[in-house]
Design a protein around this motif. Structure first.
Motif, mmCIF file in Angstrom:
data_model
loop_
_atom_site.group_PDB
_atom_site.id
_atom_site.type_symbol
_atom_site.label_atom_id
_atom_site.label_comp_id
_atom_site.label_asym_id
_atom_site.label_seq_id
_atom_site.Cartn_x
_atom_site.Cartn_y
_atom_site.Cartn_z
ATOM 1 N N ALA A 72 22.866 43.516 66.062
ATOM 2 C CA ALA A 72 21.817 42.498 66.073
ATOM 3 C C ALA A 72 20.560 43.137 66.654
ATOM 4 N N THR A 73 19.467 43.065 65.940
ATOM 5 C CA THR A 73 18.246 43.709 66.425
ATOM 6 C C THR A 73 17.047 42.793 66.267
ATOM 7 N N GLY A 107 25.924 33.785 63.776
ATOM 8 C CA GLY A 107 26.430 33.187 65.018
ATOM 9 C C GLY A 107 25.871 33.868 66.270
ATOM 10 N N ASP A 108 25.513 35.143 66.142
ATOM 11 C CA ASP A 108 25.008 35.881 67.306
ATOM 12 C C ASP A 108 23.506 35.690 67.519
ATOM 13 N N VAL A 109 22.753 35.482 66.428
ATOM 14 C CA VAL A 109 21.289 35.516 66.584
ATOM 15 C C VAL A 109 20.586 34.188 66.304
ATOM 16 N N ILE A 157 7.284 39.345 63.215
ATOM 17 C CA ILE A 157 8.503 39.394 64.043
ATOM 18 C C ILE A 157 9.678 39.413 63.071
ATOM 19 N N ILE A 158 10.638 40.304 63.301
ATOM 20 C CA ILE A 158 11.839 40.258 62.472
ATOM 21 C C ILE A 158 13.079 40.290 63.360
ATOM 22 N N VAL A 159 14.103 39.614 62.919
ATOM 23 C CA VAL A 159 15.386 39.576 63.635
ATOM 24 C C VAL A 159 16.492 39.731 62.594
#
Ligand SMILES: C[S@@+](CC[C@H](N)C(=O)[O-])C[C@H]1O[C@@H](n2cnc3c(N)ncnc32)[C@H](O)[C@@H]1O
Length: 271
Positions: free
Chosen positions: A265-266, A223-225, A216-218
């Motif tokens: 953001a992904t 602050g958003d994620v 899993i990657i983010v």
């Protein structure tokens, strides 16, 4: 004289085994495979998968050994680790003496690369210093979790001509972002230390189970994620019983963060 091969096996993807690592596995009379206990049996399973897939020498056999759990740090983290390493040194010493002929070759399969947050080499030095058995050590490098993280995020480790700090969750918590490096890589963080950073404009590139089918990657502005990472991490850990994650933090304004890869953001599960 006995020979001990300390082989980096990559951090989760059997295809990250190098040709040199495969040759080293097949040189060994004995492969020493740690059994870390039920909760991390997937990791032990991956070592066996690597042996099943790449060992073609019929004379090579596997010996499993138990790894004692590290005690909870009391007064001094260093002395707790010291005691733990001494226990493991005793186990290694027994394995080498009881499983290898005097001119035999044994191999330790090390997660990622032996030079990065791993103590096998340090522990083998202790074994030598105990004076009961002598041996030659050879090290075979492996693909680290940091390389996997950067590959999965399709990014460079460093900003242009900029240093990188590699640290632990504990130290990030205590010390925050450094003044003299635009990039920080954090490993061994069981507590999401990124939540305590004051600068929420930092970009985070997070990855769990890197290199495995469950990767899993983010990516995004911290602050958003951050809440999403905390929730995703907790959910994944509950489902599998364990998690290993690594993340890279980059200060805003670093040249790499101005391009389109990091602008949104992904979250990307591995294809
Ligand atoms: C004891 S260190 C070993 C590092 C290893 N020697 C290497 O070269 O990557 C364990 C830490 O590595 C990171 N790690 C190892 N494998 C990983 C993976 N597949 N995905 C994400 N992080 C990983 C995590 O930060 C974990 O806490």
């Amino acid at each position: 004289m006995r020979t001990l091969l300390v082989i980096g096996i990559g951090a989760g993807n059997p295809e990250h085994m190098t040709v040199q690592a495969i040759a080293a596995l097949n040189r060994a009379d004995v492969l020493f495979v740690p059994d870390k206990g039920a909760e991390k049996s997937d990791l032990s399973g991956l070592r066996h998968e690597i042996c099943d897939r790449f060992v073609t020498n019929p004379a090579t056999r596997r010996v499993e050994f138990g790894v004692p759990k590290r005690a909870e740090p009391t007064s001094s983290y260093r002395s707790t680790v010291d005691d733990w390493h001494e226990d493991i040194a005793g186990i290694y010493e027994t394995l080498v003496l009881s499983e290898l002929a005097e001119d035999g070759c044994g191999a330790f399969l090390i997660w990622g690369d032996p030079m990065l947050y791993d103590s096998a080499l340090r522990i083998l030095e202790r074994v030598r210093n105990r004076g009961k058995v002598d041996f030659v050590v050879e090290v075979v490098p492996g693909i680290t979790a940091i390389q996997s993280l950067c590959a999965s995020h399709k990014m460079e480790l460093n900003g242009i001509a900029d240093p990188v700090l590699i640290t632990t969750g504990r130290r990030l918590d205590a010390e925050g972002m450094p003044d003299n490096a635009g990039t920080v890589v954090v490993m061994l963080d069981g507590n999401c230390a990124f939540r305590n950073l004051k600068d929420k404009d930092v970009t985070i590139h997070w990855g769990a189970y890197l290199g495995t089918p469950d990767e899993i990657i983010v990516t995004g502005r911290l602050g958003d994620v951050e809440d999403r990472i905390v929730a995703t991490r907790a959910e994944a850990r509950a489902a599998r019983g364990w998690i290993m994650d690594t993340y890279l933090l980059r200060k805003p304004g670093e040249p790499e963060e101005q391009d389109s890869r990091a602008s949104a953001a992904t979250t990307r599960p591995r294809a």
